[in-house]
Design an enzyme around this catalytic site. Structure first.
Site, PDB file in Angstrom:
ATOM      1  N   GLU A  73      52.865  12.127 -85.084  1.00  0.00           N
ATOM      2  CA  GLU A  73      52.890  13.371 -85.915  1.00  0.00           C
ATOM      3  C   GLU A  73      51.715  14.345 -85.675  1.00  0.00           C
ATOM      4  O   GLU A  73      50.740  13.871 -85.548  1.00  0.00           O
ATOM      5  CB  GLU A  73      53.059  12.998 -87.378  1.00  0.00           C
ATOM      6  CG  GLU A  73      54.247  12.153 -87.503  1.00  0.00           C
ATOM      7  CD  GLU A  73      54.113  11.768 -89.353  1.00  0.00           C
ATOM      8  OE1 GLU A  73      55.038  11.305 -89.759  1.00  0.00           O
ATOM      9  OE2 GLU A  73      53.220  12.313 -89.888  1.00  0.00           O
ATOM     10  N   CYS A  95      50.748  12.170 -94.320  1.00  0.00           N
ATOM     11  CA  CYS A  95      50.378  11.173 -93.061  1.00  0.00           C
ATOM     12  C   CYS A  95      51.485  10.234 -92.933  1.00  0.00           C
ATOM     13  O   CYS A  95      51.807   9.301 -93.890  1.00  0.00           O
ATOM     14  CB  CYS A  95      49.413  10.317 -93.904  1.00  0.00           C
ATOM     15  SG  CYS A  95      47.707  10.713 -93.100  1.00  0.00           S
TER      16      CYS A  95
END
Ligand code: SAH
Length: 341
Positions: free
Chosen positions: A85, A329
């Site tokens: 990501e 996260c």
């Protein structure tokens, strides 16, 4: 096969010694502009020779989610199909890219989605550079730098991938490349003390952030397994050594978790921990990831910050962006992996 993006310009000069010198710069430009061989304008004989040994290929954008507040979350596919990501945050003072340093993470912090499936592998320096390149290209002209800050606060523990992260710092700050100022880079660690000492010696002018999240070792062990290895006192000692070398203010990240680390005693202990330390506390509202940990309200977080300020601790509440797009996260990657099952 090797990645051309893993090399700095000086190394590219050596690799491409058989070609005119400007070709190395052309390769470096292609990497930074997220181009492949076909787009690179390199001569065919050179491409043919390089292709057998080296990859020149941008990282692929699998998916982009755009939040109401403009924050963009990217799911990126690496050369071996692993997924990482990256987040692009638009802010008044310049855009920030939040980047991953590992596929997954093995630190096991309870509140963090990155670690749910463990660590798969480290990112190479070139992959981290290419992450920035592809997200930069997607947010403006690829020949320009469309961001000013980078935070290593995505998935992974930067100091668990120490050598590649240090090499990446060399690549990202290179004058002939993105030329990002060291001062505009923040590295967040859960507190690998040995590496803090090593890193201090390298004298990078970056901002070192420590994920503290608890004020006693006992409590910290409950939410962060790394606390079994290093105590808060050891971290603070290492930070003192770091500040002595770098003269840079360190940042403590403190994710507020309801009933876990939000008491009056925590405020007093934060005061003790930060006493005499050139530091700032960044309080963050927990983005609950489906586990048992609960977030405080924004007002409770603001009260916590005010109380810290009252006792003389420099602290602010971090503006939370992108919470409607699995902003924290590892959340989006974890969700995507689950959907694939
Ligand atoms: N491994 C490094 C860097 C990645 S995590 C470290 O531990 O510092 C970086 C930061 O992401 C953490 O300090 C925490 O502030 C934030 N974070 C992770 N999960 C979160 C969650 N569920 N809600 C809010 N912040 C989170």
């Amino acid at each position: 096969m090797k990645l051309l993006s893993d090399y700095c310009l000086t190394e590219l000069y050596e690799i491409l010694a058989d070609f005119p010198k400007f070709r190395a710069k052309q390769v470096f430009d292609a990497i930074i502009q997220a181009k492949d061989y076909a787009d690179s304008n390199l001569p065919k004989d050179m491409v043919d020779k390089l292709k057998s040994e080296y990859i020149l290929k941008p990282i692929e954008i699998l998916k982009v989610l755009t939040s109401k507040d403009g924050t963009k979350k990217y799911l990126l596919k690496l050369y071996d199909n692993n997924i990482v990501e990256c987040v692009f945050l638009t802010q008044d003072y310049g855009n920030t890219i939040c980047m991953s340093t590992q596929v997954g993470c093995r630190m096991g912090c309870k509140f963090c989605a990155s670690t749910l499936n463990g660590r798969v592998r480290d990112l190479t320096a070139g992959e981290m550079l290419s992450t920035i390149a592809v997200v930069n290209a997607d947010n403006g002209k690829r020949t320009e730098r469309n961001f000013s800050n980078i935070v290593l606060m995505g998935s992974g523990e930067p100091f668990d991938n120490y050598e590649n992260v240090v090499k990446w710092l060399e690549l990202i700050t290179a004058e002939q490349g993105f030329n990002v100022s060291e001062r505009n880079i923040s590295l967040s660690t859960c507190g690998l003390v040995d590496k803090i000492y090593d890193f201090a010696k390298l004298n990078f002018n970056i901002t070192l952030c420590i994920s503290l999240h608890a004020t006693t070792d006992e409590k910290r062990k409950e939410i962060m397994p790394i606390a079994n290895r290093y105590s808060i006192a050891e971290i603070v000692k290492a930070l003192k050594a770091y500040i002595k070398e770098n003269k840079r203010r360190v940042v403590f990240e403190y994710c507020l978790i309801k009933g876990v680390n939000d008491s009056e005693e925590d405020i007093n202990r934060l005061k003790e921990i930060t006493k005499g330390l050139l530091s700032h506390v960044n309080v963050i509202c927990l983005n609950p990831n489906g586990g048992s940990l609960k977030a405080t309200t924004k007002q409770e977080a603001l009260d916590f910050v005010n109380k810290l300020n009252k006792v003389g601790v420099s602290a602010t509440l971090r503006r939370s962006q992108g919470s409607d797009i699995e902003g924290a996260c590892g959340m989006l990657r974890a969700k995507t992996l689950k959907e694939k099952e």
